[in-house]
Write a protein that holds these residues in place. Structure first.
Motif, PDB file in Angstrom:
ATOM      1  N   HIS A  27       0.843  -1.200   0.000  1.00  0.00           N
ATOM      2  CA  HIS A  27       0.000   0.000   0.000  1.00  0.00           C
ATOM      3  C   HIS A  27       0.880   1.253   0.000  1.00  0.00           C
ATOM      4  CE1 HIS A  27      -3.443   2.490   0.617  1.00  0.00           C
ATOM      5  NE2 HIS A  27      -3.173   2.774   1.878  1.00  0.00           N
ATOM      6  N   LEU A  28       1.944   1.232   0.798  1.00  0.00           N
ATOM      7  CA  LEU A  28       2.876   2.356   0.846  1.00  0.00           C
ATOM      8  C   LEU A  28       3.564   2.557  -0.502  1.00  0.00           C
ATOM      9  CD1 LEU A  28       4.426   4.501   2.498  1.00  0.00           C
ATOM     10  CD2 LEU A  28       6.006   2.674   3.187  1.00  0.00           C
ATOM     11  N   CYS A  29       3.989   1.459  -1.115  1.00  0.00           N
ATOM     12  CA  CYS A  29       4.642   1.537  -2.426  1.00  0.00           C
ATOM     13  C   CYS A  29       3.706   2.147  -3.463  1.00  0.00           C
ATOM     14  CB  CYS A  29       5.096   0.144  -2.855  1.00  0.00           C
ATOM     15  SG  CYS A  29       5.857   0.079  -4.492  1.00  0.00           S
ATOM     16  N   CYS A  30       2.458   1.714  -3.460  1.00  0.00           N
ATOM     17  CA  CYS A  30       1.498   2.234  -4.431  1.00  0.00           C
ATOM     18  C   CYS A  30       1.156   3.690  -4.147  1.00  0.00           C
ATOM     19  CB  CYS A  30       0.243   1.376  -4.436  1.00  0.00           C
ATOM     20  SG  CYS A  30       0.538  -0.305  -5.030  1.00  0.00           S
ATOM     21  N   TYR A  31       1.138   4.088  -2.887  1.00  0.00           N
ATOM     22  CA  TYR A  31       0.860   5.478  -2.531  1.00  0.00           C
ATOM     23  C   TYR A  31       2.002   6.389  -2.985  1.00  0.00           C
ATOM     24  CZ  TYR A  31       0.462   9.682   0.324  1.00  0.00           C
ATOM     25  OH  TYR A  31       0.412  10.987   0.733  1.00  0.00           O
ATOM     26  N   LEU A  32       3.239   5.980  -2.704  1.00  0.00           N
ATOM     27  CA  LEU A  32       4.388   6.794  -3.065  1.00  0.00           C
ATOM     28  C   LEU A  32       4.727   6.704  -4.552  1.00  0.00           C
ATOM     29  CD1 LEU A  32       6.776   5.972  -0.082  1.00  0.00           C
ATOM     30  CD2 LEU A  32       5.497   8.086  -0.423  1.00  0.00           C
ATOM     31  N   GLY A  33       4.441   5.578  -5.135  1.00  0.00           N
ATOM     32  CA  GLY A  33       4.896   5.301  -6.493  1.00  0.00           C
ATOM     33  C   GLY A  33       6.166   4.470  -6.450  1.00  0.00           C
TER      34      GLY A  33
END
Length: 853
Positions: free
Chosen positions: A403-409
């Motif tokens: 989720h963090l990866c997808c939020y940050l890119g």
């Protein structure tokens, strides 16, 4: 959502566990030992290079850990010094004339240690050679040599291992030579010049054979029990690729001088990421023929343990409360790395395979959250560090990182990962270090993210309902966070809303959910074919979504959506009235063409429909499904048809399919289905197939599952016979325990017999069998088992097993309370009946005295 009666992770009065303080630093450990497999003994000397640290009380004291060891002497810089031994500890006072840096040598002996070093006898019937191996996590090495047994210290190491000449000895680091003494004994030495924490020390002695792999960027060698070495290339096929891929993805190359695996008998876990030399259970021993026939591999396990060479070994959490910095990272990058490997080696779509891996992680986490307890990713309130190695630390944490990866890119996430890894290489870390690296690399404040996902327990539960208003030309989507009980429980969820346009296209907009109830309104002239919040499947949570048959099929079949959003649409099937169109659409999705995750959920949805047409669709899909792993999903779906009109014909069909199936694992799943259908006659059919050979006896274990599900009294004899047979592998005896508990709970006259068969298994040598027996007793719900469970709780050495025992004791206490309450109720009813009869007698006597009216 969490069941109302689920236990909290720990009682409110559980004290916090803080990082262990140190008066000293140990910079190097020199371990010189003789290991006697026959005597189950290790003895020798350990020399610690100690540097005293300034301490407020001025004491010059070295306090090490030891459990049940014979301490034979202690020397500082060669001079004997006094020492004191206490339960769990060894203390050495440092004379004032000794400099702040010195050498502390301790002579010791350990015989049959309870933990830390395990001696495995030869068992030719199982193809098992004699060996011993170590397992240091969590703090178990102090059961076989005196040491500072905490992750809060980094050292380099030298190993000198004396062993029988016909054996091999392996350890962390670089081999430095073998000396044969000519008396039947030899000494093997290893040097580990790069520092790591003590629990990652690995020493193995046995009849092992090395298999080199020259395809990697670093030297790779795998050690296997003699006679099993042919399986190395199949088992560890992903190793060299994963070393390269992970180094590129993380942005930091593999940091150690070499890598490899050592396969051992009787290992309690799947693997252990000991630096440069990962320990692997022999339960995954396989060759290429098994892989092809059974559609199984060890790729995920290999990648997971390899990720730890960065996160866990190169960077290690300072205290167990931050274990997610090891395990969540390993589980997330396992999913990413395995997906990349599957794409490279077999042409899989990497995004689809990643979705499948993370879907499984989500299911595993939610099962624990709903059935056992709920806790935050980071907590220092626990009874034993073993308890923290759970679905929160592994699976939930992997979902949070995704989720963090997808939020940050992707680009910003990887930049932070590289900064974090470079900044803290060969050092200890805590959660604040990861957050700081993220913020430094991206400029993004993440206090809110860490507060809700890392420090807070639980997850969002999202109820989604949508409608189209043609008069206003609006799509109206209502989102409710049903887990919310107050403002502090509402999650902030940056995500997207997507819909399928009437013309066949798809569109999306960014949304930021931050309220318990939120209405999203989109100008849309024509009703969409489908609507999906979080179309890429990045939010770790539970979903309540609705739709009619056309909407479900349109969303599940649209390749514009991610595999998870497509699969989520299919989860809604079951609440929908089954119809021919729905079954036909699901049948199309179940066969090759869609992502594997969508196929699996389409298969499961057909099982939930339980209609004759759905059953026929599953059987038709069987012939169109070549992959054994998906055939196993079909078998599990067919198990849902118990109690249907044509169950007898289906029962015959699944047995015929099992007998014709080349994959023995798939055949086992079909036979388990035969039992789950609860059609009479299961026991005789399954009994006749119990002896069929299979990889790791997995068919036999599956048949036992079927016997347990059958509910037939005769099945209990088969389960108890295998439970009592020490020649059976752990997987079979564990399955027998589960089946016995299940059957005993249904067959009340047999409950006492089952309890008496299960109780001795509570103290079996196998950790897995002890857990299986405890859980079976919990399922049995016989309060008479509480004494045996409590006794084992008092002597159990593994904290995770003790937790299971405590959970079972709670179950038994509740069962006793129900029995007591039922007895009290029956007693009260009996008293009321007596009072009623007495009143009738008095009334009758009164009527007689009064005479006729």
């Amino acid at each position: 959502m969490l069941d109302a009666d689920a236990r909290p992770f720990c009682s409110p009065d559980t004290p916090p566990q803080w990082v262990r303080p140190r008066r000293f630093r140990i910079d190097h450990v020199d371990l010189a030992v003789a290991i006697d497999l026959d005597a189950r003994r290790v003895e020798g000397n350990v020399t610690h290079a100690v540097a005293l640290l300034p301490h407020g009380d001025g004491q010059r004291l070295v306090e090490l850990d030891q459990h049940g060891l014979e301490i034979l002497g202690a020397w500082i810089d060669g001079a004997a010094v006094p020492f004191s031994v206490s339960p769990g500890g060894l203390a050495v006072a440092v004379p004032t004339e000794v400099a702040a840096a010195f050498s502390l040598r301790i002579a010791f002996r350990a015989t049959a240690p309870a933990k830390g070093m395990f001696f495995i006898p030869a068992d030719p019937a199982r193809g098992q050679v004699a060996m011993c191996w170590t397992q240091g996590a969590m703090e178990d090495h102090s059961h076989w040599f005196p040491c500072f047994d905490s992750p809060n210290n980094l050292s380099t190491y030298h190993f000198s291992i004396r062993h029988r000449s016909g054996m091999a000895a392996v350890a962390n680091g670089e081999p430095a030579g073998i000396t044969d003494h000519g008396d039947g004994w030899a000494t093997t030495t290893y040097n580990q010049a790069k520092a790591h924490v003590l629990y990652l020390v690995n020493v193995v002695v046995g009849d092992l054979v090395a298999v080199a792999d020259g395809s990697g960027s670093v030297p790779i060698a795998h050690w296997l029990p003699r006679g099993k070495e042919d399986g190395a290339s199949a088992m560890f096929r992903a190793t060299a690729f994963a070393i390269r891929w992970l180094g590129d993805y993380i942005g930091v190359p593999f940091a150690w001088s070499r890598y490899g695996h050592v396969v051992v008998h009787g290992f309690m876990w799947g693997g252990m990421e000991n630096t440069t030399l990962t320990t692997i259970t022999d339960r995954v021993l396989m060759d290429a023929a098994v892989q092809a026939r059974e559609d199984v591999d060890a790729d995920s396990l290999v990648v997971h343990e390899l990720v730890h060479q960065w996160f866990g070994d190169l960077l290690t959490m300072k205290g167990w409360a931050d274990i997610w910095l090891n395990e969540s990272f390993a589980t997330y990058l396992e999913a990413r790395g395995t997906a990349a490997w599957k794409a490279h080696s077999a042409g899989f779509d990497a995004a689809d395979h990643l979705a499948l891996e993370l879907w499984g992680n989500r299911a595993a986490y939610l099962e624990e959250d709903s059935g056992r307890y709920r806790r935050a990713l980071v907590t220092n309130r626990y009874v034993d560090a073993y308890e923290l190695f759970d679905r929160v630390a592994y699976e939930k944490g992997s979902l949070v990182l995704h989720h963090l990866c997808c939020y940050l890119g992707e680009e910003r996430f990887r930049a932070a990962l590289a900064l974090y890894t470079r900044r803290h290489a060969h050092d200890l870390v805590e959660t604040a270090d990861w957050r700081q690296a993220l913020e430094d690399a991206t400029g993004e404040p993440l206090d809110w993210f860490f507060d809700q996902w890392v420090q807070r327990a639980g997850h969002p539960c999202l109820k989604i309902r949508w409608r189209h208003d043609p008069a206003r030309g609006q799509l109206i989507v209502e989102v409710e966070q049903t887990q919310a009980t107050g403002p502090d429980q509402v999650f902030r969820l940056p995500t997207a809303l997507a819909w399928g346009a009437a013309d066949g296209g798809a569109a999306r907009i960014a949304v930021d959910l931050a309220k318990a109830k939120q209405t999203l309104v989109v100008a849309l002239a024509t009703a969409p074919r489908w609507v999906a919040l979080d179309p890429d499947g990045t939010i770790p949570g539970e979903w309540d979504e609705a739709g009619d048959s056309a909407q479900i099929l349109a969303r599940a079949g649209d390749a514009a959506l991610g595999a998870q959003a497509r699969a989520r649409a299919l989860v809604a099937v079951g609440a929908t009235v089954p119809g021919g169109t729905l079954v036909v659409g699901l049948a199309v999705l179940a066969i090759p063409g869609a992502p594997e995750l969508v196929r699996i959920e389409a298969i499961a949805a057909l099982g939930r429909l339980r209609s004759p047409t759905a059953q026929e669709a599953l059987l038709t899909a069987w012939s169109a499904t070549p992959e054994p792993r998906l055939r196993r999903a079909l078998a599990r779906a067919l198990a849902q048809f118990r109690g249907t009109v044509a169950v007898g014909a289906l029962a015959e069909r699944v047995v015929a399919l099992a007998d014709a199936e080349p994959s023995r694992l798939t055949a086992g799943e079909l036979l388990a289905t035969r039992g789950a259908l609860e059609h009479p006659g299961a026991t005789s059919l399954l009994r006749a197939r119990l002896a069929q050979p299979s990889w790791n006896d997995r068919l036999r274990a599956a048949v036992l599952r079927g016997l347990g599900d059958s509910g037939e009294p005769a099945a209990l004899d088969e389960a108890l016979a295998l439970l009592a047979d020490p020649a059976q592998v752990d997987a079979v005896r564990c399955a027998a325990a589960a089946a016995a508990g299940q059957l005993g709970a249904r067959l009340l006259p047999a409950r006492d017999r089952v309890r008496r068969a299960l109780e001795p298994c509570l103290h079996a040598p196998s950790l897995h069998l002890r857990v299986a027996a405890a859980r079976a007793l919990g399922a049995l719900a016989d309060p008479a088992a509480a004494g045996a469970v409590a006794t084992q709780d008092g002597r159990e050495v593994f904290g995770n097993v003790r937790r299971v025992l405590r959970e079972v004791l709670d179950q038994l206490a509740k069962a006793r309370a129900v029995i007591t309450a039922t007895a009290e109720l029956a007693k009260r009813v009996d008293e009321l009946e007596k009072q009623h009869k007495a009143q009738d007698v008095r009334l009758e006597a009164l009527e007689k005295r009064l005479g006729p009216g």
